[in-house]
Enzyme design. Sequence first.
Site, mmCIF file in Angstrom:
data_model
loop_
_atom_site.group_PDB
_atom_site.id
_atom_site.type_symbol
_atom_site.label_atom_id
_atom_site.label_comp_id
_atom_site.label_asym_id
_atom_site.label_seq_id
_atom_site.Cartn_x
_atom_site.Cartn_y
_atom_site.Cartn_z
ATOM 1 N N TYR A 142 66.199 -3.347 -25.131
ATOM 2 C CA TYR A 142 66.245 -4.816 -25.955
ATOM 3 C C TYR A 142 65.628 -5.411 -24.740
ATOM 4 C CZ TYR A 142 67.196 -8.957 -28.507
ATOM 5 O OH TYR A 142 66.817 -10.783 -28.994
ATOM 6 N N ASP A 237 66.418 -6.103 -16.279
ATOM 7 C CA ASP A 237 66.862 -7.035 -16.943
ATOM 8 C C ASP A 237 68.355 -6.830 -16.957
ATOM 9 O OD1 ASP A 237 67.783 -8.327 -19.292
ATOM 10 O OD2 ASP A 237 66.459 -7.362 -20.697
ATOM 11 N N LYS A 265 73.711 -14.242 -19.961
ATOM 12 C CA LYS A 265 75.281 -13.954 -20.884
ATOM 13 C C LYS A 265 76.409 -14.615 -19.605
ATOM 14 C CE LYS A 265 73.768 -11.227 -24.176
ATOM 15 N NZ LYS A 265 72.534 -9.971 -24.148
HETATM 16 C C1 LIG Z 1 71.111 -10.672 -24.903
HETATM 17 C C2 LIG Z 1 69.808 -9.739 -23.871
HETATM 18 C C3 LIG Z 1 68.908 -10.356 -23.595
HETATM 19 C C4 LIG Z 1 68.221 -11.299 -24.257
HETATM 20 O O1 LIG Z 1 68.952 -12.633 -24.380
HETATM 21 P P1 LIG Z 1 69.189 -13.823 -25.335
HETATM 22 O O2 LIG Z 1 69.670 -15.029 -24.432
HETATM 23 O O3 LIG Z 1 69.663 -13.284 -26.298
HETATM 24 O O4 LIG Z 1 68.084 -14.217 -25.239
HETATM 25 C C5 LIG Z 1 67.884 -9.544 -23.127
HETATM 26 N N1 LIG Z 1 68.371 -8.761 -22.507
HETATM 27 C C6 LIG Z 1 68.743 -8.092 -22.281
HETATM 28 C C7 LIG Z 1 69.255 -6.803 -21.604
HETATM 29 C C8 LIG Z 1 70.071 -8.605 -23.500
HETATM 30 O O5 LIG Z 1 71.205 -8.115 -23.457
#
Ligand SMILES: *Cc1c(COP(=O)(O)O)cnc(C)c1O
Length: 426
Positions: A142, A237, A265
Amino acid sequence: MTRSEQLFERAVKRIPGGVNSPVRSYGAIGEAPRFIEKADKCYIYDVDGNRYVDYIDSWGPMILGHNFPEIRENVIKACENGLSFGCATGIEVEIAEFICEHIPHVDMIRMVNSGTEAVMSAIRAARGFTGKDKIIKFAGCYHGHSDCLLVSAGSGVMASGIPDSAGVPKGCTQDTMTATYNDAASVEALLKQEEGNVAAVIVEAVGANMGVVPPKPGFLRRLRELCDEHNCLLIFDEVITGFRLAFGGAAEYFGIRPDLVTYGKIIGAGMPVGAYGGRKEIMDLISPCGPVYQAGTLSGNPVAMAAGFTQLKYLYEHQEIYKDLAAKGEKLYGGLKKIVEEKGLPYQVNYDSSLASIFFTDQEVKDYVSAKTSNLELFAKYFKGMLKRGIHLAPSQFEAMFLSTAHTDEVIDETLEAMRGALGDL
Ligand SMILES: *Cc1c(COP(=O)(O)O)cnc(C)c1O
């Protein structure tokens, strides 16, 4: 009716699904979500006065536990000077210098407001830098909800993307190709098929959005080699793994140098912050110094920066935390694995350091297809059994458990007892 149920009844009338992000829904569980009033250390408290040990940790940011005193105090101090100026501030320079000085693969960094924005912008930068359009992602990874990344459909190697969401035009996903996690050959096949057209390969170095799926030895290194051979960029990511697996994230933990990284995060310590950064020659292309446009009214917000910078400094100055988190992970997740084995259950416990998932399947979970073999009814029962025992897990099979430094050995022992009970009841 509980107060959570009352709030949920009102919420669904005015907020789609009653929640502002689908992961908060208890849809898979068939109950009203617990509405949370406050949190402290490893505990959250709902509006009905129930206390739970929290393993969501706001999906990762609360690596030091909830309501960490230094962060709270610095946020309050920052608020006293005003919430936002829409102008440059000193703390933005300090946090950028701090990250670039301590993370070798980040020469320059740009702050944004979410992980979604960070990834969307990094992809744009990669395309702007390479002059190529195609990107390769992995099924089950994701990367936020921007249009071109809402693709994960299909097992194995797919030549072109099928959107996962209504409202995403085919045109937005036709340049997104999907490979199989832990299968570098699937990436190589796509790179050969689209030779010269691929801007970047983007990966969650530890898959944590299909449940936790760690990389097999050599997988990430092979991705680095393939990107070099085929002249495309490697994007990690690190929205979950950044500042979690190690201060330098998965890149440091696995010893692989990506061209670009994205953060979210933990970098905001609970405030809405994301960031992307990497090699100078790529980041030099970002507006206003280059042709790749990217902007944000509230980016680098002083209150958010106060929270994030305090947390990052604390993590950097206390790097023993990472050994401690890994030890806690071994105790809790290794302990869970032992319980599963002792009971002779065919389930899979996947973990790496402070991240973990239990899958209710007899198959090894190494990618999206195997993750999807988990029995979701068993998951829902297990979740309810844990909640009943005072443990708050993510209400979905396809999310991680997050340990923080505030989860004490005693709390971990209690959690293991709850796990033994909940698994026994299945
Ligand atoms: C949570 C997440 C996102 C998206 O971040 P948001 O702050 O929710 O937009 C993108 N990549 C990874 C790996 C994530 O866990």
